[in-house]
Design an enzyme around this catalytic site. Structure first.
Site, PDB file in Angstrom:
ATOM      1  N   ARG A 240      43.438 109.077  17.972  1.00  0.00           N
ATOM      2  CA  ARG A 240      43.701 110.359  17.292  1.00  0.00           C
ATOM      3  C   ARG A 240      43.554 110.193  15.783  1.00  0.00           C
ATOM      4  O   ARG A 240      42.946 111.033  15.109  1.00  0.00           O
ATOM      5  CB  ARG A 240      45.107 110.833  17.659  1.00  0.00           C
ATOM      6  CG  ARG A 240      45.541 112.165  17.089  1.00  0.00           C
ATOM      7  CD  ARG A 240      46.823 112.597  17.803  1.00  0.00           C
ATOM      8  NE  ARG A 240      47.604 113.559  17.053  1.00  0.00           N
ATOM      9  CZ  ARG A 240      47.411 114.874  17.058  1.00  0.00           C
ATOM     10  NH1 ARG A 240      46.415 115.390  17.757  1.00  0.00           N
ATOM     11  NH2 ARG A 240      48.196 115.683  16.365  1.00  0.00           N
ATOM     12  N   TYR A 284      32.437 103.601  -3.048  1.00  0.00           N
ATOM     13  CA  TYR A 284      32.036 103.651  -4.458  1.00  0.00           C
ATOM     14  C   TYR A 284      31.824 102.240  -5.009  1.00  0.00           C
ATOM     15  O   TYR A 284      30.811 101.942  -5.639  1.00  0.00           O
ATOM     16  CB  TYR A 284      33.110 104.391  -5.260  1.00  0.00           C
ATOM     17  CG  TYR A 284      32.949 104.273  -6.759  1.00  0.00           C
ATOM     18  CD1 TYR A 284      32.005 105.058  -7.439  1.00  0.00           C
ATOM     19  CD2 TYR A 284      33.708 103.387  -7.495  1.00  0.00           C
ATOM     20  CE1 TYR A 284      31.845 104.954  -8.813  1.00  0.00           C
ATOM     21  CE2 TYR A 284      33.563 103.271  -8.870  1.00  0.00           C
ATOM     22  CZ  TYR A 284      32.626 104.064  -9.520  1.00  0.00           C
ATOM     23  OH  TYR A 284      32.467 103.948 -10.884  1.00  0.00           O
TER      24      TYR A 284
END
Length: 291
Positions: A240, A284
């Site tokens: 989940r 990044y």
């Protein structure tokens, strides 16, 4: 000292607190009294704020959670307020000590490549493998809870609309991916109908043709956890979590994911967003030429 503790315990009992709560309070107080004696050679009525703060730091160093530390503060604050009311001390030294903010653990997830490996493990040419494939695909595709999964009935599936009706505490409709629908269809047509007892309405069943239980789903997941060999836990909640984080990583908006998971407010989404932020930061660092 024993009489003071016993009288305080009676005060708690008069307040109709639960036995567990009372026992926890008394345990916390006794631990603090032992700490005072061992570290400061002081008695309980000579306590200063510094003693309490160093005790709390000691709890933290010993790995106690923020909720446990908060409970200790509540226990001691209540006890010393009782001592003040009984005029055994002049001031409550703990009155202005506040509970630490609750620190939430980041949700555990599987990486996308790990999910792909997991979904490839079941042998779909057998009853168990076909059923397990449908379960794994559905849990990851929809983000539903295990309690919702085991209560799905065959009639709740609407293949042409790619949705399933969930009839748990919160009734809702969840979309289901095409691969999950295909796995469910294969399971139903090739195996499910031959195993089921005539009165069993539920989608997922065991070898005896009876509705699958929560414990049954856990056993299934543990079986594949061992096969994955990733040294990671595999549970319905982790699937989940993975559903939510992977959606967010691929640009889904938070409100949509909240609705898909059946959450009432955005508070429950904060942990998932933390994981997403960490993932974005790592991306990044790995890809930006000037990072």
């Amino acid at each position: 000292m024993d009489n003071v503790i016993e009288n305080y315990k009676k005060r708690l009992e008069d307040k109709k607190l639960s036995v567990n709560t009372i026992n926890s309070y008394i345990y916390d107080i006794n631990c603090f009294i032992s700490y005072l004696k061992n570290e400061y050679k002081e008695l309980f009525y000579n306590v200063k704020k510094t003693h309490v703060l160093t005790f709390l730091v000691d709890l933290q160093k010993n790995g106690k959670s923020s909720s446990t530390i908060s409970r200790n503060i509540s226990s001691l604050k209540s006890f010393y307020e009782y001592l003040r009311e009984e005029k055994l001390i002049s001031d409550n030294p703990i009155q202005n000590i506040h509970s630490p903010k609750h620190i939430r653990k980041l949700p555990l997830i599987l990486e996308e490549k790990e999910i792909m490996k997991l979904l490839s493990l079941p042998d779909i040419n057998t009853f168990k493998g076909s059923r397990d494939s449908a379960i794994l695909e559905l849990l990851y595709s929809s983000g539903i809870k295990v309690s919702e999964l085991i209560n799905i009935k065959i009639q709740d599936i609407v293949p042409y609309a790619s949705i399933i009706h969930i009839n748990g505490k919160i009734q809702r409709i969840v979309p289901v991916g095409k691969l999950a629908l295909k796995a469910i269809s294969n399971y139903l047509s090739d195996f499910r109908n031959n195993k089921s007892k005539s009165d069993c309405e539920f989608l997922f069943i065991n070898n005896s043709g009876e509705a699958l239980t929560r414990q049954g789903v856990w056993k299934i997941l543990k079986f594949y956890e061992n096969k994955l060999e990733l040294n990671k836990e595999l549970s319905p909640q982790i699937l989940r979590n993975s559903f939510a984080v992977h959606l967010l990583n691929h640009g889904a908006d938070v409100l949509s994911v909240k609705e898909l998971m059946g959450h009432k407010n955005l508070t429950a989404m904060q942990n998932y967003m933390q994981v997403t932020d960490l993932k974005s930061l790592q991306t990044y660092k790995n890809t930006h030429p000037r990072a």
